[in-house]
Motif scaffolding. Structure first.
Motif, PDB file in Angstrom:
ATOM      1  N   ARG A  84       0.836  -1.207   0.000  1.00 20.76           N
ATOM      2  CA  ARG A  84       0.000   0.000   0.000  1.00 20.76           C
ATOM      3  C   ARG A  84       0.868   1.253   0.000  1.00 20.76           C
ATOM      4  NH1 ARG A  84      -3.555  -2.727   3.217  1.00 20.76           N
ATOM      5  NH2 ARG A  84      -2.519  -2.040   5.108  1.00 20.76           N
ATOM      6  N   GLU A  85       1.833   1.281   0.904  1.00 17.24           N
ATOM      7  CA  GLU A  85       2.712   2.458   0.977  1.00 17.24           C
ATOM      8  C   GLU A  85       3.432   2.688  -0.342  1.00 17.24           C
ATOM      9  OE1 GLU A  85       5.241   3.533   4.327  1.00 17.24           O
ATOM     10  OE2 GLU A  85       4.439   1.797   5.397  1.00 17.24           O
ATOM     11  N   GLU A  86       3.796   1.569  -0.979  1.00 22.11           N
ATOM     12  CA  GLU A  86       4.490   1.689  -2.256  1.00 22.11           C
ATOM     13  C   GLU A  86       3.585   2.378  -3.283  1.00 22.11           C
ATOM     14  OE1 GLU A  86       6.168  -2.070  -3.382  1.00 22.11           O
ATOM     15  OE2 GLU A  86       6.532  -1.396  -5.438  1.00 22.11           O
ATOM     16  N   HIS A  87       2.311   1.988  -3.328  1.00 19.67           N
ATOM     17  CA  HIS A  87       1.375   2.621  -4.257  1.00 19.67           C
ATOM     18  C   HIS A  87       1.227   4.094  -3.941  1.00 19.67           C
ATOM     19  CE1 HIS A  87      -0.854  -1.131  -5.913  1.00 19.67           C
ATOM     20  NE2 HIS A  87       0.445  -1.304  -5.857  1.00 19.67           N
ATOM     21  N   VAL A  88       1.110   4.397  -2.648  1.00 21.06           N
ATOM     22  CA  VAL A  88       0.954   5.793  -2.239  1.00 21.06           C
ATOM     23  C   VAL A  88       2.155   6.613  -2.713  1.00 21.06           C
ATOM     24  CG1 VAL A  88       0.925   7.339  -0.248  1.00 21.06           C
ATOM     25  CG2 VAL A  88      -0.505   5.283  -0.260  1.00 21.06           C
ATOM     26  N   ALA A  89       3.335   6.053  -2.505  1.00 21.25           N
ATOM     27  CA  ALA A  89       4.548   6.783  -2.888  1.00 21.25           C
ATOM     28  C   ALA A  89       4.573   7.017  -4.393  1.00 21.25           C
ATOM     29  CB  ALA A  89       5.789   6.006  -2.449  1.00 21.25           C
ATOM     30  N   LEU A  90       4.184   5.996  -5.143  1.00 19.82           N
ATOM     31  CA  LEU A  90       4.164   6.152  -6.598  1.00 19.82           C
ATOM     32  C   LEU A  90       3.181   7.243  -7.014  1.00 19.82           C
ATOM     33  CD1 LEU A  90       4.396   2.672  -8.341  1.00 19.82           C
ATOM     34  CD2 LEU A  90       5.908   4.649  -8.543  1.00 19.82           C
ATOM     35  N   ALA A  91       1.984   7.208  -6.404  1.00 17.24           N
ATOM     36  CA  ALA A  91       0.961   8.201  -6.731  1.00 17.24           C
ATOM     37  C   ALA A  91       1.435   9.596  -6.353  1.00 17.24           C
ATOM     38  CB  ALA A  91      -0.347   7.853  -6.008  1.00 17.24           C
ATOM     39  N   ALA A  92       2.232   9.687  -5.300  1.00 15.65           N
ATOM     40  CA  ALA A  92       2.702  10.990  -4.830  1.00 15.65           C
ATOM     41  C   ALA A  92       3.919  11.461  -5.617  1.00 15.65           C
ATOM     42  CB  ALA A  92       3.038  10.921  -3.339  1.00 15.65           C
ATOM     43  N   GLY A  93       4.305  10.702  -6.650  1.00 10.57           N
ATOM     44  CA  GLY A  93       5.450  11.116  -7.447  1.00 10.57           C
ATOM     45  C   GLY A  93       6.762  10.976  -6.717  1.00 10.57           C
ATOM     46  N   GLU A  94       6.844   9.938  -5.894  1.00  9.44           N
ATOM     47  CA  GLU A  94       8.111   9.678  -5.201  1.00  9.44           C
ATOM     48  C   GLU A  94       8.629   8.299  -5.601  1.00  9.44           C
ATOM     49  OE1 GLU A  94       7.615  12.026  -1.006  1.00  9.44           O
ATOM     50  OE2 GLU A  94       6.679  10.049  -1.160  1.00  9.44           O
ATOM     51  N   LEU A 147      10.717   2.646  -4.684  1.00  4.36           N
ATOM     52  CA  LEU A 147      11.775   1.663  -4.930  1.00  4.36           C
ATOM     53  C   LEU A 147      12.314   1.115  -3.615  1.00  4.36           C
ATOM     54  CD1 LEU A 147      13.625   0.329  -7.032  1.00  4.36           C
ATOM     55  CD2 LEU A 147      15.220   2.208  -6.679  1.00  4.36           C
ATOM     56  N   LYS A 148      12.500   2.011  -2.656  1.00  3.18           N
ATOM     57  CA  LYS A 148      13.015   1.574  -1.358  1.00  3.18           C
ATOM     58  C   LYS A 148      12.043   0.579  -0.721  1.00  3.18           C
ATOM     59  CE  LYS A 148      12.129   3.769   2.331  1.00  3.18           C
ATOM     60  NZ  LYS A 148      11.945   4.817   3.330  1.00  3.18           N
ATOM     61  N   LEU A 149      10.760   0.914  -0.748  1.00  4.03           N
ATOM     62  CA  LEU A 149       9.755   0.033  -0.150  1.00  4.03           C
ATOM     63  C   LEU A 149       9.713  -1.301  -0.883  1.00  4.03           C
ATOM     64  CD1 LEU A 149       7.047   2.742   0.399  1.00  4.03           C
ATOM     65  CD2 LEU A 149       8.140   1.403   2.196  1.00  4.03           C
ATOM     66  N   SER A 150       9.855  -1.247  -2.194  1.00  7.95           N
ATOM     67  CA  SER A 150       9.853  -2.468  -2.982  1.00  7.95           C
ATOM     68  C   SER A 150      11.000  -3.385  -2.567  1.00  7.95           C
ATOM     69  CB  SER A 150       9.970  -2.090  -4.461  1.00  7.95           C
ATOM     70  OG  SER A 150      10.294  -3.223  -5.228  1.00  7.95           O
ATOM     71  N   GLY A 151      12.152  -2.787  -2.303  1.00  5.78           N
ATOM     72  CA  GLY A 151      13.278  -3.591  -1.838  1.00  5.78           C
ATOM     73  C   GLY A 151      13.024  -4.166  -0.462  1.00  5.78           C
ATOM     74  N   HIS A 152      12.453  -3.330   0.395  1.00  8.68           N
ATOM     75  CA  HIS A 152      12.222  -3.786   1.759  1.00  8.68           C
ATOM     76  C   HIS A 152      11.222  -4.938   1.792  1.00  8.68           C
ATOM     77  CE1 HIS A 152      13.170  -2.741   5.919  1.00  8.68           C
ATOM     78  NE2 HIS A 152      11.987  -3.230   6.219  1.00  8.68           N
ATOM     79  N   PHE A 153      10.361  -4.991   0.814  1.00  8.46           N
ATOM     80  CA  PHE A 153       9.409  -6.098   0.700  1.00  8.46           C
ATOM     81  C   PHE A 153      10.153  -7.433   0.689  1.00  8.46           C
ATOM     82  CE2 PHE A 153       6.977  -9.108  -1.813  1.00  8.46           C
ATOM     83  CZ  PHE A 153       5.692  -8.973  -1.327  1.00  8.46           C
ATOM     84  N   HIS A 154      11.224  -7.486  -0.071  1.00  9.39           N
ATOM     85  CA  HIS A 154      11.986  -8.738  -0.165  1.00  9.39           C
ATOM     86  C   HIS A 154      12.648  -9.097   1.165  1.00  9.39           C
ATOM     87  CE1 HIS A 154      11.996  -9.421  -4.643  1.00  9.39           C
ATOM     88  NE2 HIS A 154      11.428  -8.221  -4.546  1.00  9.39           N
ATOM     89  N   VAL A 155      13.161  -8.076   1.848  1.00  6.53           N
ATOM     90  CA  VAL A 155      13.783  -8.332   3.145  1.00  6.53           C
ATOM     91  C   VAL A 155      12.736  -8.853   4.129  1.00  6.53           C
ATOM     92  CG1 VAL A 155      15.004  -7.270   5.080  1.00  6.53           C
ATOM     93  CG2 VAL A 155      15.549  -6.578   2.750  1.00  6.53           C
ATOM     94  N   GLU A 206       6.174  -3.838 -11.233  1.00  5.98           N
ATOM     95  CA  GLU A 206       6.307  -5.126 -10.571  1.00  5.98           C
ATOM     96  C   GLU A 206       5.339  -5.310  -9.401  1.00  5.98           C
ATOM     97  OE1 GLU A 206       9.715  -5.172  -8.155  1.00  5.98           O
ATOM     98  OE2 GLU A 206      10.302  -3.134  -8.697  1.00  5.98           O
ATOM     99  N   SER A 207       4.539  -4.287  -9.113  1.00  6.77           N
ATOM    100  CA  SER A 207       3.680  -4.417  -7.944  1.00  6.77           C
ATOM    101  C   SER A 207       2.767  -5.628  -8.082  1.00  6.77           C
ATOM    102  CB  SER A 207       2.853  -3.145  -7.769  1.00  6.77           C
ATOM    103  OG  SER A 207       2.124  -2.883  -8.947  1.00  6.77           O
ATOM    104  N   HIS A 208       2.444  -5.989  -9.317  1.00  5.76           N
ATOM    105  CA  HIS A 208       1.604  -7.158  -9.524  1.00  5.76           C
ATOM    106  C   HIS A 208       2.284  -8.409  -8.970  1.00  5.76           C
ATOM    107  CE1 HIS A 208      -1.282  -9.862 -11.236  1.00  5.76           C
ATOM    108  NE2 HIS A 208      -0.326 -10.484 -11.907  1.00  5.76           N
ATOM    109  N   ALA A 209       3.570  -8.531  -9.223  1.00  5.44           N
ATOM    110  CA  ALA A 209       4.305  -9.704  -8.756  1.00  5.44           C
ATOM    111  C   ALA A 209       4.271  -9.779  -7.235  1.00  5.44           C
ATOM    112  CB  ALA A 209       5.751  -9.641  -9.258  1.00  5.44           C
ATOM    113  N   HIS A 210       4.418  -8.634  -6.583  1.00  7.58           N
ATOM    114  CA  HIS A 210       4.392  -8.636  -5.131  1.00  7.58           C
ATOM    115  C   HIS A 210       3.020  -9.050  -4.607  1.00  7.58           C
ATOM    116  CE1 HIS A 210       8.141  -5.876  -4.389  1.00  7.58           C
ATOM    117  NE2 HIS A 210       8.398  -6.925  -5.139  1.00  7.58           N
TER     118      HIS A 210
END
Lengths: 228, 228
Positions: free
Chosen positions: A115-125, A130-138, A176-180
């Motif tokens: 969710r946060e990742e989508h918000v960040a994308l929508a907010a133009g960040e 990208l950072k959140l996407s990486g943290h997903f894997h961790v 890649e959000s679909h994959a997550h």
DNA sequence: CTGGGCAAGATTGTATGCAATCTACTGCCT
DNA sequence: AGGCAGTAGATTGCATACAATCTTGCCCAG
């Protein structure tokens, strides 16, 4: 700026803060991190800064050159390939283990990350996304309850940020959000096999988005060109 | 002592020297490494020593407690299991890759390692033999030409030394040199599948020699006993 | 005008001094 | 006699001063 949020003070806090900046692509490969400069920013002496910089260097994010300073690493094509080969070796198995041990709380954490990742994308960040996407894997490694491998994956995700900064093909948003989402579904169903396959495919997807052609030949031809 | 061999001076050299001492079981889990003491031994200031100690702490060999000092880590049973699970994930695949890319020079290096290991055992230096035995595994990753994963394996081998120091069952000599011989044979034949299987079996063998029973239950019963 | 050498500035490498914190011992109080 | 508090010693945390090294710009010679 928020005056209520304290600046990082300890070496580990500063290291984490700098790591975040690299993950968000606000600090890019090749950039120099001067001890005095960093120390002034955080209001600490050079001793603490040096500890933090050596910490990042140990993670492969910085390259410290003697008597020259600390520079954000610029992974070569070979190193970039190695990072993704290591991830391909570790993460699918870890995804399987995570699926077997996933708890509702862990899954909720993953969903909030998405969710946060989508918000960040929508907010133009895009950096934050990208950072959140990486943290997903961790986070998946954390759910698998494998602290040692989690540390390795954290390092690999960090280096992946550098690789993406250097070799990413398109500038447009993450696809890649679909994959997550699919991964979270597999975890929720405790479907280890599906999680493993999805993770493997996801990493191959990421790899295919990189432009990892070997430039050494071009460099040689450049040398020839300059020799004329 | 050989007067011609220079003492380590830089932080990295000292870190490597201390790491060797841990690998050889001359420095054991729980032992304290005082900054002043180490600094006096190597003839350097505390600044350099602190860098070296933090380096080892980052590798998981030391645990630094604030205002208390640096102590050689004592991995828990859970951490010990994690180390060998990580090795089981990485090393068989790496052995396969090494078999595919092995060169005569690399194989010669491995054979010399085995020879030195035998010499050390015969000379009554089991610690040195253990260190060489660990380095054998790192060398295979080097032959596979995977620098990133080599770093991970180096860490895991280091931690394995601690695990062996804490949880090894028998005190008698290593029984595993045969496994290393078989691995070199597979590499020489470029038989990736055999190398992978041999490595997997070798790691399981090692694991089976450890006494990783969970002591938390015993601790709980102890608590009960004391409560009476 | 160009190329090499030299010197000044800047930056990192290291040691050390002082402050903060923890440990252990001693002495007092109960 | 036992327990607790206070204090002295020791050890680490941090900043800073000094030394070593590198970079850069300038000047002089060819």
């Amino acid at each position: 700026m928020d005056g209520s949020t304290r600046m990082p003070q300890t070496a580990d806090e500063i290291a984490a803060h700098l790591t975040e900046a690299v993950h968000e692509h606000r600090v890019l490969p090749g950039m120099k991190l001067s001890e005095d400069e960093v120390g002034e920013i955080y209001g600490v002496g050079r001793t603490v800064v040096r500890q933090a910089l050596r910490h990042l260097a140990h993670d492969g994010l910085l390259r410290i050159e003697r008597n020259r300073g600390a520079f954000v690493a610029k992974p070569t094509v070979k190193e970039a390939r190695e990072v993704f080969e290591a991830r391909a070796l570790l993460e699918p198995s870890i995804a399987r283990a995570a699926a077997e041990r996933a708890t509702p709380a862990g899954i909720a954490t993953l969903e909030s990350h998405i969710r946060e990742e989508h918000v960040a994308l929508a907010a133009g960040e895009p950096g934050r996304a990208l950072k959140l996407s990486g943290h997903f894997h961790v986070e998946i490694a954390r759910i698998a309850d494998q602290a040692t491998i989690e540390g390795f994956i954290r390092q690999l995700v960090s280096r992946s940020s550098l690789v993406i900064a250097l070799y990413w093909r398109r500038r447009n948003a993450m696809c890649e959000s679909h994959a997550h989402h699919a991964l979270v579904d597999a975890l929720r169903r405790h479907d280890g096999q599906a999680a493993e396959d999805l993770m493997k495919g996801h990493l191959l997807d990421l790899l295919s988005q990189l432009d990892l052609r070997d430039h050494s030949a071009e460099l040689l031809s450049l040398r020839e060109a300059l020799a004329r």
